[in-house]
Design an enzyme around this catalytic site. Sequence first.
Site, mmCIF file in Angstrom:
data_model
loop_
_atom_site.group_PDB
_atom_site.id
_atom_site.type_symbol
_atom_site.label_atom_id
_atom_site.label_comp_id
_atom_site.label_asym_id
_atom_site.label_seq_id
_atom_site.Cartn_x
_atom_site.Cartn_y
_atom_site.Cartn_z
ATOM 1 N N ASP A 32 3.851 -2.895 -6.783
ATOM 2 C CA ASP A 32 4.732 -2.100 -5.901
ATOM 3 C C ASP A 32 5.649 -3.067 -5.157
ATOM 4 O O ASP A 32 5.490 -4.290 -5.244
ATOM 5 C CB ASP A 32 3.894 -1.271 -4.902
ATOM 6 C CG ASP A 32 4.741 -0.328 -4.053
ATOM 7 O OD1 ASP A 32 5.799 0.133 -4.530
ATOM 8 O OD2 ASP A 32 4.359 -0.051 -2.902
ATOM 9 N N SER A 33 6.579 -2.488 -4.383
ATOM 10 C CA SER A 33 7.447 -3.334 -3.551
ATOM 11 C C SER A 33 6.684 -3.861 -2.339
ATOM 12 O O SER A 33 7.003 -4.920 -1.815
ATOM 13 C CB SER A 33 8.621 -2.500 -3.052
ATOM 14 O OG SER A 33 8.137 -1.374 -2.336
ATOM 15 N N CYS B 130 4.737 2.637 -7.923
ATOM 16 C CA CYS B 130 5.942 2.811 -7.115
ATOM 17 C C CYS B 130 6.809 3.862 -7.795
ATOM 18 O O CYS B 130 7.206 3.686 -8.957
ATOM 19 C CB CYS B 130 6.672 1.469 -7.061
ATOM 20 S SG CYS B 130 8.301 1.548 -6.310
ATOM 21 N N GLU C 67 4.611 0.024 6.283
ATOM 22 C CA GLU C 67 4.400 -1.434 6.252
ATOM 23 C C GLU C 67 3.878 -1.899 7.618
ATOM 24 O O GLU C 67 2.962 -2.715 7.695
ATOM 25 C CB GLU C 67 5.714 -2.160 5.934
ATOM 26 C CG GLU C 67 6.198 -2.006 4.496
ATOM 27 C CD GLU C 67 5.378 -2.812 3.481
ATOM 28 O OE1 GLU C 67 4.879 -3.902 3.821
ATOM 29 O OE2 GLU C 67 5.223 -2.329 2.340
ATOM 30 N N CYS D 120 6.453 8.919 -2.573
ATOM 31 C CA CYS D 120 6.556 7.466 -2.433
ATOM 32 C C CYS D 120 5.145 7.007 -2.104
ATOM 33 O O CYS D 120 4.473 7.624 -1.255
ATOM 34 C CB CYS D 120 7.510 7.114 -1.293
ATOM 35 S SG CYS D 120 7.417 5.380 -0.783
ATOM 36 N N HIS E 192 4.036 4.706 -0.460
ATOM 37 C CA HIS E 192 3.816 4.270 0.924
ATOM 38 C C HIS E 192 3.372 5.431 1.826
ATOM 39 O O HIS E 192 2.721 5.206 2.839
ATOM 40 C CB HIS E 192 5.109 3.694 1.526
ATOM 41 C CG HIS E 192 5.346 2.252 1.192
ATOM 42 N ND1 HIS E 192 5.750 1.827 -0.047
ATOM 43 C CD2 HIS E 192 5.241 1.133 1.962
ATOM 44 C CE1 HIS E 192 5.895 0.515 -0.039
ATOM 45 N NE2 HIS E 192 5.591 0.061 1.169
HETATM 46 N N1 DGL Z 1 6.319 2.505 -2.666
HETATM 47 C C1 DGL Z 1 7.524 2.750 -3.327
HETATM 48 C C2 DGL Z 1 7.646 4.112 -3.951
HETATM 49 O O1 DGL Z 1 6.673 4.725 -4.307
HETATM 50 C C3 DGL Z 1 8.815 2.138 -2.861
HETATM 51 C C4 DGL Z 1 9.116 1.927 -1.413
HETATM 52 C C5 DGL Z 1 10.367 1.102 -1.225
HETATM 53 O O2 DGL Z 1 10.267 -0.120 -1.395
HETATM 54 O O3 DGL Z 1 11.426 1.674 -0.937
HETATM 55 O O4 DGL Z 1 8.735 4.595 -4.169
#
Ligand code: DGL
Length: 267
Positions: free
Chosen positions: A9-10, A73, A151, A183, A185
Amino acid sequence: MSGPILIFDSGVGGLSILDEVRKVLPHENYCYLFDNARLPYGELADQELIEGCKILISLVVERINASLVVIACNTASTLILPSLREVLRVPVVGVVPAVKPAALHSRAKHIGLLATPGTIKRNYTRVLIEQFASDCRVELYASSELVLLAEKKASGEAIFQEEISQLLHPIKSSGLDTLILGCTHFPILKVEIQEYLGCDVLLLDSGKAVAARVHNLIDGRADRNRAEFDTYEKRLSALYTQEINEGLKKSLAKFGFSTLSKVQTGQ
Ligand code: DGL
């Protein structure tokens, strides 16, 4: 013997996926790779995202001899899967917004997709909605601010309900009954999101579906990576692209990561 499962992931979002995958496959070894140097992915141009991911993921897959890759992600999965599968020889599992289950669950046939700006604007997402939610009113909400709040939370910093409320106000006033956390996150903020929207709004993510897919691909494989390490905790290592703060190091250690290191790209 085959190498670990690579979860990518990012940032910390993929930990919500790793959590689910580990529940169904507790005896595998995992390497968690996060490209925090380029976060948030939702703001990156398409070509930049595709090229950067291809280079980084191929490098790490080769280095750790990964047996399978999970692109944990949505922003990346909705764009890079075809080009990644062209360059990798191991199975690649992606995560996409839970549009189909949301459309099935919604009583009022009124659903929302909360995701990054990248995911919201994708053609992939438009087609997904057309295919599986054509009988629903679908509201789209883009936010990179929530990615940054997740984060912060993962680094042990305080986040305030007020920040969440401000960002989610349009969702609350829309009257929808099912919200897709599109997402990875966002499940990290599920408690705060649910508290603000109330228990009448169903929150759905794709964690369990991804875990089931990985389980299908891995279970029963002859070369399964068993008992290489003697404890459950030693089965997790993390790689990142930019130095991380002490708070996040502590959280990762709590999560069970035994090794944390920066990806060396120049070798
Ligand atoms: N966790 C990521 C997702 O599911 C990306 C979050 C990001 O870096 O913008 O899209």
